[in-house]
Scaffold this motif. Sequence first.
Motif, mmCIF file in Angstrom:
data_model
loop_
_atom_site.group_PDB
_atom_site.id
_atom_site.type_symbol
_atom_site.label_atom_id
_atom_site.label_comp_id
_atom_site.label_asym_id
_atom_site.label_seq_id
_atom_site.Cartn_x
_atom_site.Cartn_y
_atom_site.Cartn_z
ATOM 1 N N PRO A 64 1.409 7.537 3.033
ATOM 2 C CA PRO A 64 2.243 8.608 3.524
ATOM 3 C C PRO A 64 2.358 8.497 5.037
ATOM 4 C CG PRO A 64 0.053 9.418 3.111
ATOM 5 C CD PRO A 64 0.011 7.939 2.902
ATOM 6 N N ALA A 103 -1.806 -6.088 3.425
ATOM 7 C CA ALA A 103 -2.365 -6.086 2.066
ATOM 8 C C ALA A 103 -1.268 -5.898 1.040
ATOM 9 C CB ALA A 103 -3.409 -4.987 1.919
ATOM 10 N N PRO A 108 0.854 -1.193 0.000
ATOM 11 C CA PRO A 108 0.000 0.000 0.000
ATOM 12 C C PRO A 108 0.893 1.247 0.000
ATOM 13 C CG PRO A 108 -0.806 -1.580 1.598
ATOM 14 C CD PRO A 108 0.513 -2.105 1.099
ATOM 15 N N LYS A 109 0.492 2.246 -0.775
ATOM 16 C CA LYS A 109 1.240 3.500 -0.857
ATOM 17 C C LYS A 109 0.766 4.418 0.249
ATOM 18 C CE LYS A 109 2.301 2.252 -5.191
ATOM 19 N NZ LYS A 109 2.406 0.805 -5.023
ATOM 20 N N VAL A 121 -7.604 2.012 -7.140
ATOM 21 C CA VAL A 121 -8.591 2.510 -6.170
ATOM 22 C C VAL A 121 -9.968 1.946 -6.502
ATOM 23 C CG1 VAL A 121 -7.432 4.644 -5.541
ATOM 24 C CG2 VAL A 121 -8.956 4.632 -7.507
ATOM 25 N N LEU A 176 -6.819 -5.240 -5.027
ATOM 26 C CA LEU A 176 -6.169 -5.174 -3.729
ATOM 27 C C LEU A 176 -6.369 -6.544 -3.078
ATOM 28 C CD1 LEU A 176 -5.030 -3.260 -1.394
ATOM 29 C CD2 LEU A 176 -7.394 -3.197 -0.591
ATOM 30 N N ILE A 211 -0.206 -1.739 8.159
ATOM 31 C CA ILE A 211 -0.769 -2.045 6.850
ATOM 32 C C ILE A 211 0.145 -2.903 5.975
ATOM 33 C CG2 ILE A 211 -2.207 0.029 6.935
ATOM 34 C CD1 ILE A 211 -0.426 1.326 4.939
ATOM 35 N N MET A 259 -0.963 -4.522 -3.063
ATOM 36 C CA MET A 259 -1.699 -3.801 -4.090
ATOM 37 C C MET A 259 -1.363 -4.339 -5.473
ATOM 38 S SD MET A 259 -1.967 0.043 -3.179
ATOM 39 C CE MET A 259 -3.393 0.358 -2.189
ATOM 40 N N ARG A 319 -8.763 10.931 -1.186
ATOM 41 C CA ARG A 319 -7.740 10.297 -2.008
ATOM 42 C C ARG A 319 -8.392 9.475 -3.123
ATOM 43 N NH1 ARG A 319 -3.089 6.101 0.029
ATOM 44 N NH2 ARG A 319 -1.374 7.027 -1.123
ATOM 45 N N ILE A 334 -10.859 -0.665 3.028
ATOM 46 C CA ILE A 334 -10.513 0.397 2.074
ATOM 47 C C ILE A 334 -9.894 1.561 2.842
ATOM 48 C CG2 ILE A 334 -11.417 2.001 0.335
ATOM 49 C CD1 ILE A 334 -11.753 -0.930 -0.459
ATOM 50 N N GLY A 338 -10.447 -3.147 -8.198
ATOM 51 C CA GLY A 338 -10.379 -1.693 -8.357
ATOM 52 C C GLY A 338 -11.223 -1.233 -9.527
ATOM 53 N N SER A 339 -11.308 0.084 -9.678
ATOM 54 C CA SER A 339 -12.022 0.602 -10.844
ATOM 55 C C SER A 339 -11.112 0.405 -12.041
ATOM 56 C CB SER A 339 -12.330 2.085 -10.658
ATOM 57 O OG SER A 339 -11.135 2.805 -10.511
ATOM 58 N N LYS A 347 -8.434 1.577 5.666
ATOM 59 C CA LYS A 347 -7.135 1.241 6.247
ATOM 60 C C LYS A 347 -6.023 1.243 5.198
ATOM 61 C CE LYS A 347 -4.882 -2.547 8.763
ATOM 62 N NZ LYS A 347 -5.125 -3.829 9.423
ATOM 63 N N TYR A 348 -6.306 0.594 4.078
ATOM 64 C CA TYR A 348 -5.216 0.392 3.129
ATOM 65 C C TYR A 348 -5.033 1.536 2.124
ATOM 66 C CZ TYR A 348 -4.682 -4.191 5.199
ATOM 67 O OH TYR A 348 -4.455 -5.197 6.086
ATOM 68 N N PHE A 349 -5.981 2.451 2.036
ATOM 69 C CA PHE A 349 -5.802 3.619 1.170
ATOM 70 C C PHE A 349 -5.678 4.914 1.967
ATOM 71 C CE2 PHE A 349 -7.639 0.522 -1.757
ATOM 72 C CZ PHE A 349 -6.743 0.633 -2.810
ATOM 73 N N LYS A 350 -5.554 4.759 3.234
ATOM 74 C CA LYS A 350 -5.471 5.915 4.132
ATOM 75 C C LYS A 350 -4.372 6.892 3.681
ATOM 76 C CE LYS A 350 -4.023 4.446 8.209
ATOM 77 N NZ LYS A 350 -4.366 3.851 9.533
ATOM 78 N N ALA A 351 -4.625 8.159 3.873
ATOM 79 C CA ALA A 351 -3.631 9.172 3.501
ATOM 80 C C ALA A 351 -3.609 10.229 4.589
ATOM 81 C CB ALA A 351 -4.004 9.790 2.163
#
Lengths: 466, 466, 466, 466
Positions: free
Chosen positions: A156, A182, A153-154, B382, A246, A165, A184, B410, B397, A226-227, B399-403
């Motif tokens: 910051p 996870a 997971p990317k 995403v 994911l 994570i 990605m 995001r 979602i 994902g989309s 948790k793993y895409f948190k920014a």
Amino acid sequence: MALMTGEQYLKSIEELKLNIFMFGEKTENAAASPVLAPALKAVGAVCDLAADERYKDVMTTVSPITGERINRFNHIFQNSSDLIKKLKMQRLCGGRMAACLHRSAGLDAMNALYSTAFETDKKYGTRYFDNLRSFLAHVQGGDLTVDGAVADPKEPASESESSEIRLRVVERKPGGVVVRGAKMQNVGVCASHEIIAIPSGAVKEADKAIAFAVPTDAEGIMIIIGSQSDGGARPGDGFYGETEALVVFDDVFVPNERIFLNGETEFTETLADRFAAFHRQSCSGSKSGIGDVLIGAIALAAQFNGSDKDSYVRNNLLEMTHLNETIFSCGVACSAMAEETEAGGCSIDLPMTNVCRQNVTRFPYEITRLARSITRELMIIVPSESEFRSERLGEYIDKYFKAGVRTEYRLKIMRLIGELMFGSAAIDYLTEPMELSGGDGKNAESRQRELEDKKRLAGEIAGIDG
Amino acid sequence: MALMTGEQYLKSIEELKLNIFMFGEKTENAAASPVLAPALKAVGAVCDLAADERYKDVMTTVSPITGERINRFNHIFQNSSDLIKKLKMQRLCGGRMAACLHRSAGLDAMNALYSTAFETDKKYGTRYFDNLRSFLAHVQGGDLTVDGAVADPKEPASESESSEIRLRVVERKPGGVVVRGAKMQNVGVCASHEIIAIPSGAVKEADKAIAFAVPTDAEGIMIIIGSQSDGGARPGDGFYGETEALVVFDDVFVPNERIFLNGETEFTETLADRFAAFHRQSCSGSKSGIGDVLIGAIALAAQFNGSDKDSYVRNNLLEMTHLNETIFSCGVACSAMAEETEAGGCSIDLPMTNVCRQNVTRFPYEITRLARSITRELMIIVPSESEFRSERLGEYIDKYFKAGVRTEYRLKIMRLIGELMFGSAAIDYLTEPMELSGGDGKNAESRQRELEDKKRLAGEIAGIDG
Amino acid sequence: MALMTGEQYLKSIEELKLNIFMFGEKTENAAASPVLAPALKAVGAVCDLAADERYKDVMTTVSPITGERINRFNHIFQNSSDLIKKLKMQRLCGGRMAACLHRSAGLDAMNALYSTAFETDKKYGTRYFDNLRSFLAHVQGGDLTVDGAVADPKEPASESESSEIRLRVVERKPGGVVVRGAKMQNVGVCASHEIIAIPSGAVKEADKAIAFAVPTDAEGIMIIIGSQSDGGARPGDGFYGETEALVVFDDVFVPNERIFLNGETEFTETLADRFAAFHRQSCSGSKSGIGDVLIGAIALAAQFNGSDKDSYVRNNLLEMTHLNETIFSCGVACSAMAEETEAGGCSIDLPMTNVCRQNVTRFPYEITRLARSITRELMIIVPSESEFRSERLGEYIDKYFKAGVRTEYRLKIMRLIGELMFGSAAIDYLTEPMELSGGDGKNAESRQRELEDKKRLAGEIAGIDG
Amino acid sequence: MALMTGEQYLKSIEELKLNIFMFGEKTENAAASPVLAPALKAVGAVCDLAADERYKDVMTTVSPITGERINRFNHIFQNSSDLIKKLKMQRLCGGRMAACLHRSAGLDAMNALYSTAFETDKKYGTRYFDNLRSFLAHVQGGDLTVDGAVADPKEPASESESSEIRLRVVERKPGGVVVRGAKMQNVGVCASHEIIAIPSGAVKEADKAIAFAVPTDAEGIMIIIGSQSDGGARPGDGFYGETEALVVFDDVFVPNERIFLNGETEFTETLADRFAAFHRQSCSGSKSGIGDVLIGAIALAAQFNGSDKDSYVRNNLLEMTHLNETIFSCGVACSAMAEETEAGGCSIDLPMTNVCRQNVTRFPYEITRLARSITRELMIIVPSESEFRSERLGEYIDKYFKAGVRTEYRLKIMRLIGELMFGSAAIDYLTEPMELSGGDGKNAESRQRELEDKKRLAGEIAGIDG
């Protein structure tokens, strides 16, 4: 067991109990879903190519592990010329499907692990190399498809949060470990029987220094789609596709014999670098295959438009070809410079594969631009198959899109070009290579060291001593 | 009548009896269709901007024809600084919507016709200029949206066959003419009240030398929607959009007072060139507006990813900005060199607009490449809004895409970037400019003439006499 | 006094007592030196153009200061259209000489000082604006050539050391100041009557915040000629040229009435930015002029080679033209967006001129590459005039370099191309623009601010509030 | 005889009676001329490298013809890995001298002849292969330097006229033939003991289908030196160099045992293509070597300027490295795909070498541009050694060009960069590759054939049958 046919492959995937979520809900019959079917179709086509006598030499080889003929996508590459064959296989497949091959990441992970497991065992007396060879014998023998789960997971987030994570061991039991976290960008996961997971870079904490394989339908695995872009695809277009997902490991148990690294942090960087090097090389093969299709589609479109003799069309096609061959050449070059490892496989110099990577993340954009300057908007304006088949509209479509060939062909080739520009093929061709991991910092560093040699050369010629 | 609001505009379009076909069937409630609604939303947003006091100076002006304040998209440009305002309006709108503005082709057709009709009248004593001014008074007064139908079907057919598909007069009656044929790439047609049709280049046959305006719901007009890319758009994304269509004129009657050219073949080339020149200039404005959004979206994404301080991210953003400003600069430059015409409008030198065209068909690809090297695959991975809102998946979602910001933000910015890369915004940004008509042959020819001057310069310096 | 002719100009330079050093020795008769003569010839040619009735409108104007007709190279530009005329003058001159114009830096320094002196006076009650106007009346009236001394020595030295080498006031006397230090890259100094010196960027120490003008032969000035490229030039080639020099101010006295800034550090940044903006704009004009010659020379060479009908030659020439016109267009664009200042001149937005700068430091390389792919090695292989004139070799040269035209012409055009690729014209075309000062840091900063606006646009479309 | 040292080589060249003309006159002491000495120095350096134990493996090999250790520049390459060693040798030499290696054309001509002579003999029962092997044994044994004379005069003349200037047999005698005509672009001729001449493309007339070797001082040979660029070189700079010359064969007798093709027109195209393929590969090696020096020089310059930590400097250096490695990679790639021939050497696929050629004629320009954006004008402004050594000026130079290192070093590195940008190194780096013969027409043709395969791929995916 012999090599699977495409049909056998599809059946084998349907039998898995994959835990897939799409649009917020669990997908009951994944293989039938219009989002997933094109991806399965692509892997099925790879199987069919391998079963085809004409491609036997490119698509298959005899495994040094099992002594049996296997699909080359499950092979440990022995030397430079073996690596060049890998590229040829990827270009062949890319050219047949104009889609993601789904199996490169798994293949590259196996190869990266092969020498790393050997070296880890040598230092620590572990048994990872044997584990890996048993796993390889299993997938080679069963002709199984293996996904590579690498990208993290990317976030910051701070290092402490990242502990929450990143994929890691959360419990150690006598027979194995429990992992959580996870991965990605799992393009092949819905189309695979097994997942190999490895760290995406150097890690300092022992719990995250974990590499292993589990079946894709192991307890605790969640696959969240994902989309995607469908590029305006309409039912019946029938293209091959891909599906990014994911993968959540929600406390998955990994038995000891499926573990290939477990806490030896000092080997994580080497492992990740080797994966990155192989995967950049892979990209050179598969993307030049997609390039072949795009160039061919544009050439056909120009022919149907009656513009194939125009000097700018010919020049653009030559330039597209040049760029596509440069991508392929850089893959050949790093393969030719590969070195054999003590374990019995081989490894590729990371900075040299960075040349592949840079070009494969640049030239497809220019190729696409040149392509579009030939087809212009036509690929967007063409109506769908249903318009063409409609009683009310058919004659108008036929009249206004008529070409030297059957109008239907013109619509079909334009639909394919649309797919290559905006659809899931475009994602594979234009976006996926951007992800090629391995670290800009590291590339820069290696180059920095080379810079000192170059400074010495210049200093000597300039007459600067010391 | 005052300027329409977006809401009034939408209502006015709903009241039209448009004859639209999608997926092989007639579309009953066009304005509600998910394919068309984003396009209408875009034109509605242009109306709202024009009605907004803050943008009054850019979006509106006082018509020299009616003396009333009008939407600048219905204006005849008077001079260089007026043309620079047109660019600013297009950049503003492009930046607000990241989508096709739908009204540029109609606007450019009006302006090209303005001087051409005047000159035709002067030579032949016709009344086209008055017809045009009456039409302009009508659309300016009613604040109507006007589509420009220019591109012809791309056929490799012989000249005789082309007679069957090019738009032409098939019958001449006392009160007007009957036209038949088709126009391609009508991006604004479903969102417009009127269509102006003009030839796309020089024509030799009098029947094809026809320019006119008719309502979009005139008897005999069929609108056939092409396949579009939705870039993976999901319900609720709510982007602005565009819809390319084939417009078939299946024996449409055009009354005499709506005719602006009728058989005077010698003026067709001038008319088409003037349109091309204005339209290339337009592209410079609207595409640099989309560029603004793309650059901004990437900057936000980088900030959410925590990579906005990285030197390669900063360098890429600077480079994207440089390329975007070069596109805009070339539009300003050809505007600044425009010349006023006897009719009262102005005209732009075709070769100078070719500089715009070349750059606007190159740099968006490089901008897109730089953008993608920052976001990498994230925009594809995403999941959709529905995953995020789902009870079962929402926490994963999150948790793993948190920014650093709300995860939802995001996801939203990544969805926008996906749309800009693969969706209908991408079609507008990357493909549409390729279509900018006007003839490579002609550009080459003008340049050839300039070459003689340059040869003279070189010869003089080299000391070659004669 | 009327405008000088080229001859009068040369005589006026010969009368100066310039203190020039070449190859380690003082040059006694500078004007006759083969290194300097081509530069003087270039400025002489500018004078002749200004005296030519055909170019009166481009090359001259009526001074708002003196009310007399002056060479436009000594003019304070009043508005956008005046700035566009400046560009046209520079392109004309560049096209006539394919060499540095020598007068742009001085011109740009005057214009940058004009508004800055005015604003400094306004704040501090100084009299710099009057001083400058008197100086301008002097050079306009006498039709003098003015060098601009801007670039500082490039030192990696610490700030304290830099105090020793930057140009600064070392003594203050009642009637004026004494300055010491050096300025680099003085291309026009050997060909000028006067030098204007200004800081190259923001300075914090009052002693270095000094702007002034002195005659080029003022007591204490040393001019040290750098190594130049002569591109294989042979006696008799007769090209125009340029000569880069280091100017050392070894305690030069500057009288009060020649001082335009003296200690007001807060205005140094504005002054330097304005200079940079004007000078980037200048580059767009003069380099597109050189581009004209290069394109013309290649077109002639192709014609002499019999390859001018080849499709790749035609395509390359079109592409070279496109790039050259993009350079020019960006100069026009920033001119068109210039704003008038309270002082009576005008100023150009620095970030917008950065678009000029980026393109003028890129495209000449690509133009050169395209050029060379047409002429290939011929320009290097052609022998010199002396071989051709030699009794022993003449017939061989004639036979083996024969073309559709006189062999001599083919040799001459190849010699010119060699000069444009490797000679002093190449230095002007390829290297000089790289120096365009004004600060990358500052450009980045301005762009950073714009980025916030763009982020807002993207956020709104994506549906991110706040 | 053992391998020559550089000194022995220089002596051996001085003993030749070369018939060289410069500036219209015969040059009596060629080796001492400042124009020629740098070229001899370069070849001498190649000899010294070969004699150096450290480079034995790269620079020398054991000849399959003589069984003795030879300089690899006289070797017939046996397979892919042998060809990769050739590239490494060329890169090593390019990096040591930043100049033309002078021996690649001769080497490539030998290798192209090797299989062609064999095949000609096989068909016609001629003895060319034996002749060639004897010649090779001679040059390998004596460690002689061999020039390759390939390029024909570029004439726009009619075919009949071309008969007068192309190299051809004008008389046939019992012991051999007499040849007349000229060859262009002989970079190595003044530094070689022998010349191999071959046709530059397919020829139809038997008299022109001639390939042979003669000593460089054979009766009737005239060497006419072209205009070179010295890039502002000053005595004492001491760079390596190159000298392009026209070689006139003014009735030169070639004995039968030195003839390798004589009238068999059908083999001329193959021969020329093989030469072109090898020579394009060579370029990839030698130019990446020069690239190494340029990158190193820029890195040193940046360090001396104190800017080596700046992000744009680091990015530019990385990008320069990437482009340089792409050039090298394409050479490795075509080498890796080479095929062994029946004669015992190997051959490289022409279209694949075209990838080399395209990149080596593009990237050096971009590398140069990036380089210059780091050094800017400094390389032009730096004064010559004589200024620095001058009593009068030395202290000023020292003060104003001072760096973190000795000022002298900064001047030296800047002089080297000037040489690489504008001097004879620049000619080798930027211009020479443009000449790589082999025919655009032919490249396009081969690509055209490949296009059919690509169209088939696209057609299948699109669902177009047949």
